[in-house]
Design an enzyme around this catalytic site. Structure first.
Site, mmCIF file in Angstrom:
data_model
loop_
_atom_site.group_PDB
_atom_site.id
_atom_site.type_symbol
_atom_site.label_atom_id
_atom_site.label_comp_id
_atom_site.label_asym_id
_atom_site.label_seq_id
_atom_site.Cartn_x
_atom_site.Cartn_y
_atom_site.Cartn_z
ATOM 1 N N GLN A 270 0.575 -0.903 0.424
ATOM 2 C CA GLN A 270 -0.157 -0.010 0.102
ATOM 3 C C GLN A 270 0.411 1.318 0.072
ATOM 4 O O GLN A 270 1.443 1.397 0.980
ATOM 5 C CB GLN A 270 -1.263 -0.171 0.898
ATOM 6 C CG GLN A 270 -2.361 -1.015 0.737
ATOM 7 C CD GLN A 270 -3.249 -0.830 0.104
ATOM 8 O OE1 GLN A 270 -3.307 0.270 -0.389
ATOM 9 N NE2 GLN A 270 -3.898 -1.262 -0.028
ATOM 10 N N TYR B 189 -5.410 -13.031 -2.547
ATOM 11 C CA TYR B 189 -4.555 -12.551 -2.956
ATOM 12 C C TYR B 189 -3.623 -11.598 -1.649
ATOM 13 O O TYR B 189 -4.018 -10.202 -1.550
ATOM 14 C CB TYR B 189 -5.768 -11.847 -3.405
ATOM 15 C CG TYR B 189 -6.624 -11.889 -4.392
ATOM 16 C CD1 TYR B 189 -5.801 -12.176 -6.254
ATOM 17 C CD2 TYR B 189 -7.709 -12.444 -4.341
ATOM 18 C CE1 TYR B 189 -7.037 -12.428 -6.834
ATOM 19 C CE2 TYR B 189 -8.466 -12.593 -5.636
ATOM 20 C CZ TYR B 189 -8.326 -12.448 -6.508
ATOM 21 O OH TYR B 189 -8.989 -13.018 -6.975
ATOM 22 N N GLU C 210 -1.355 -16.494 -3.129
ATOM 23 C CA GLU C 210 -1.126 -15.042 -3.859
ATOM 24 C C GLU C 210 0.056 -15.671 -5.116
ATOM 25 O O GLU C 210 0.451 -16.652 -4.971
ATOM 26 C CB GLU C 210 0.090 -14.762 -3.210
ATOM 27 C CG GLU C 210 0.905 -13.617 -3.990
ATOM 28 C CD GLU C 210 0.375 -12.801 -4.399
ATOM 29 O OE1 GLU C 210 0.285 -12.017 -6.076
ATOM 30 O OE2 GLU C 210 -0.852 -11.531 -4.058
ATOM 31 N N ASP D 105 -8.638 -9.190 -1.005
ATOM 32 C CA ASP D 105 -7.979 -8.557 -1.839
ATOM 33 C C ASP D 105 -7.718 -8.288 -3.014
ATOM 34 O O ASP D 105 -6.329 -8.044 -3.089
ATOM 35 C CB ASP D 105 -6.573 -7.929 -0.778
ATOM 36 C CG ASP D 105 -6.476 -5.971 -0.947
ATOM 37 O OD1 ASP D 105 -7.033 -5.342 -1.875
ATOM 38 O OD2 ASP D 105 -5.563 -5.789 -0.944
ATOM 39 N N CYS E 213 -9.855 -1.617 -3.760
ATOM 40 C CA CYS E 213 -9.293 -0.350 -4.697
ATOM 41 C C CYS E 213 -10.024 -0.269 -6.413
ATOM 42 O O CYS E 213 -9.202 1.195 -6.801
ATOM 43 C CB CYS E 213 -8.063 -0.784 -4.953
ATOM 44 S SG CYS E 213 -7.534 -1.862 -6.503
#
Length: 420
Positions: free
Chosen positions: A249, A278, A302, A351, A378
Site C-alpha cells: 500500500q 491475494y 498469492e 484483496d 481499490c
C-alpha cells in the site's frame, strides 16, 4: 459548431453535470455525452476535446477555462497534473471535503447500479491527511524518463512523459531522494520506496537497485532489492520484508488502517479457519494468524512468486500459516496440479487487483461456505460487480466503508463485510 465538425483539440462550452467513476464529470454537447476532467459539478467551463471521434459513443475533454466556478474549487495543489499535464492528480483542484464527497457519490452510485444496493457509505480521511492538505502521503512512486533524461510521469491516457520538478503527493523522505534533480538514462523507469517509519529507502532503475551516491546501478546478485515495512496493530509491532518492486500500500497510513479494519471486520476467529486471498507479502496474513491462534488455521493464496517469498519470511514463526503460490481459482479448486487447501472456511478475506475477483473466484469462495467475507477493494465498480455475484449466492447482508487513501486522485479503498 455542428457536432459532426468537431474533432480532438476543439474547444467547446459545457455545463457540467454529476461526477462519474474515473475522475471526471458528465456533460452533454448537442446530446452527446462528454466525460470532462479537471472540473466540478455545476460549473460552466470551456473544455478542450481530447478524444472526439464522429462515431464514438462518448467524448472526453479537459476543462481548460472555468467560466462559473464551483464553491468547492480551490487553487490546484499540483498544477503540473492539470489539463494536458501528468496523470495522477485529477482532483487537485477540489477541496478535500469535496473530494471525499465525490468519492462517496461514486461508491454509492456503483453499488446501486451494479449491485442494486442502496447504501450511503462514508469515505474516511486517513490520519494526518487534513493537516498535510492531502499531500505528502505516497511512500512509493513510479517515474518514467523522457528523451532528455528528465524524470516525470506519463500523461493521462498517454505514453508521453511529462517531466516534473517535484511530486507533491510523495512523502518528505521520497522527496529528499532528489529524483527530479538529476538526469537519467533516456527511456528508463525509476521506482522509489521510502518506508513510512523512516527506514532506509531504495531506488530501482529498470528493476535493478540504483546507488544515488555513486550514480550507478548495483548489478550484484545480492544487492538489496527489498525494504522493511513496520506496522503497529493493537499493541503489536509487525515487520514485513517487501520487495521494492512488489506490491505494498502506497499511502503511509494505509497498511495499518486497512489491517486494523480487516481485523475488526473478521471478529473473533480464535481457533477458526481463515483464508487470505491475494495475500501479497502478508500484510493481513500475520495479524490474522495471530487472531486465529495456534489452534486455528490461516491459509494464504498469492499468485506472485516474489510476494510469496516475502510472505514466507514474514510469517516463518507462525506454524498456523499455510502459504500457497498460484492462481486463486486453481488453488481453491485443486486444478492444474494445485492442492486444494481447505474444504470449508469460517471467514474469507480477499484483496484482489483493480479488476476484481470475478465470477470464477466468487464461485470458488462460495463453495467454501464461509459465514463472513471481508473484501478489500481499490475499485468501486469491481467491488460492486463482485458484491452482486456474492449476493446471488447468499451473502446479502452488506456493509461498506470507504477510505480516502489516494488524495488528489479519484481512487479510493473500500472494505466490504458480507454475511449470509
Amino acid at each position: 459548431m455542428a457536432t459532426e465538425t468537431l474533432r480532438t483539440g476543439t474547444t467547446v462550452d459545457l455545463e457540467i453535470g454529476p461526477v462519474a467513476h474515473g475522475g471526471h464529470c458528465v456533460a452533454r454537447y448537442e446530446g452527446r455525452v462528454v466525460f470532462v476532467r479537471h472540473t466540478l459539478p455545476g460549473e460552466r467551463v470551456r473544455a478542450r476535446l481530447t478524444d472526439a471521434g464522429p462515431d464514438a459513443k462518448f467524448w472526453r475533454a479537459d476543462a481548460v477555462e472555468v467560466v462559473d466556478a464551483s464553491p468547492d474549487r480551490v487553487p490546484s495543489a499540483w498544477p503540473a497534473a492539470g489539463p494536458g499535464g501528468a496523470g495522477g492528480g485529477e482532483l487537485a483542484h477540489v477541496a478535500l471535503p469535496a473530494q471525499r464527497a465525490w468519492k462517496e457519490a461514486v461508491l454509492a452510485e456503483q453499488l446501486q447500479r451494479l449491485a442494486r444496493l442502496d447504501l450511503t457509505p462514508t469515505v474516511h480521511a486517513a490520519p494526518g491527511d487534513d493537516a498535510r492538505g492531502g499531500l505528502a502521503w505516497r511512500t512509493r512512486i513510479d517515474l518514467h524518463v523522457d528523451a532528455e533524461g528528465r524524470a516525470g510521469m506519463r500523461g493521462h491516457r498517454s505514453h508521453d512523459v511529462v517531466p516534473l520538478t517535484d511530486m507533491p503527493l510523495a512523502t518528505q523522505d521520497v522527496a529528499a531522494l532528489g529524483l527530479f534533480d538529476r538526469r537519467w538514462p533516456a527511456g528508463s523507469r525509476i521506482e522509489a520506496v521510502a518506508p513510512a517509519d523512516g527506514s532506509t529507502p531504495l531506488v530501482l532503475l529498470d528493476g535493478a537497485p540504483f546507488d544515488l551516491h555513486s550514480n550507478r546501478r548495483d548489478a550484484r546478485p545480492n544487492a538489496r532489492a527489498a525494504v522493511r515495512e513496520h506496522v503497529r496493530l493493537a499493541g503489536t509491532d509487525y515487520v514485513y520484508r517487501v520487495a521494492a518492486a512488489g506490491f505494498w500500500q502506497v499511502h503511509r497510513e494505509a497498511p495499518g488502517l486497512l489491517a486494523s479494519r480487516v481485523l475488526e471486520a473478521v471478529g473473533d476467529v480464535a481457533g477458526a479457519t481463515v483464508l487470505d486471498l491475494y495475500s501479497g507479502a502478508g500484510l493481513f496474513s500475520s495479524p490474522l494468524a495471530d487472531a486465529v491462534g495456534t489452534d486455528g488455521r490461516l491459509v494464504a493464496v498469492e499468485g506472485d512468486e516474489r510476494a510469496i517469498r516475502d510472505a514466507r519470511r514474514n510469517a516463518h514463526d507462525r506454524p498456523q500459516v499455510e502459504l500457497h503460490a498460484g492462481d486463486v481459482v486453481d488453488v481453491l479448486t485443486g486444478r492444474r496440479g494445485a492442492v486444494a487447501p481447505v474444504a470449508a472456511a469460517d471467514v474469507v478475506v480477499l484483496d484482489p487487483p483493480r479488476t476484481g475477483a470475478g465470477r470464477k473466484v466468487v464461485d470458488a469462495v462460495a463453495a467454501l461456505r464461509p459465514r463472513r467475507i471481508v473484501y478489500v477493494a481499490c475499485d468501486p465498480a469491481a467491488l460492486a460487480r463482485d458484491i452482486a455475484l456474492l449476493g446471488e449466492r447468499g451473502w446479502s447482508d452488506v456493509t461498506v466503508t470507504g477510505y480516502d487513501l489516494f488524495p488528489m486522485t479519484h481512487h479510493l479503498e473500500a472494505v466490504a463485510v458480507l454475511d449470509r
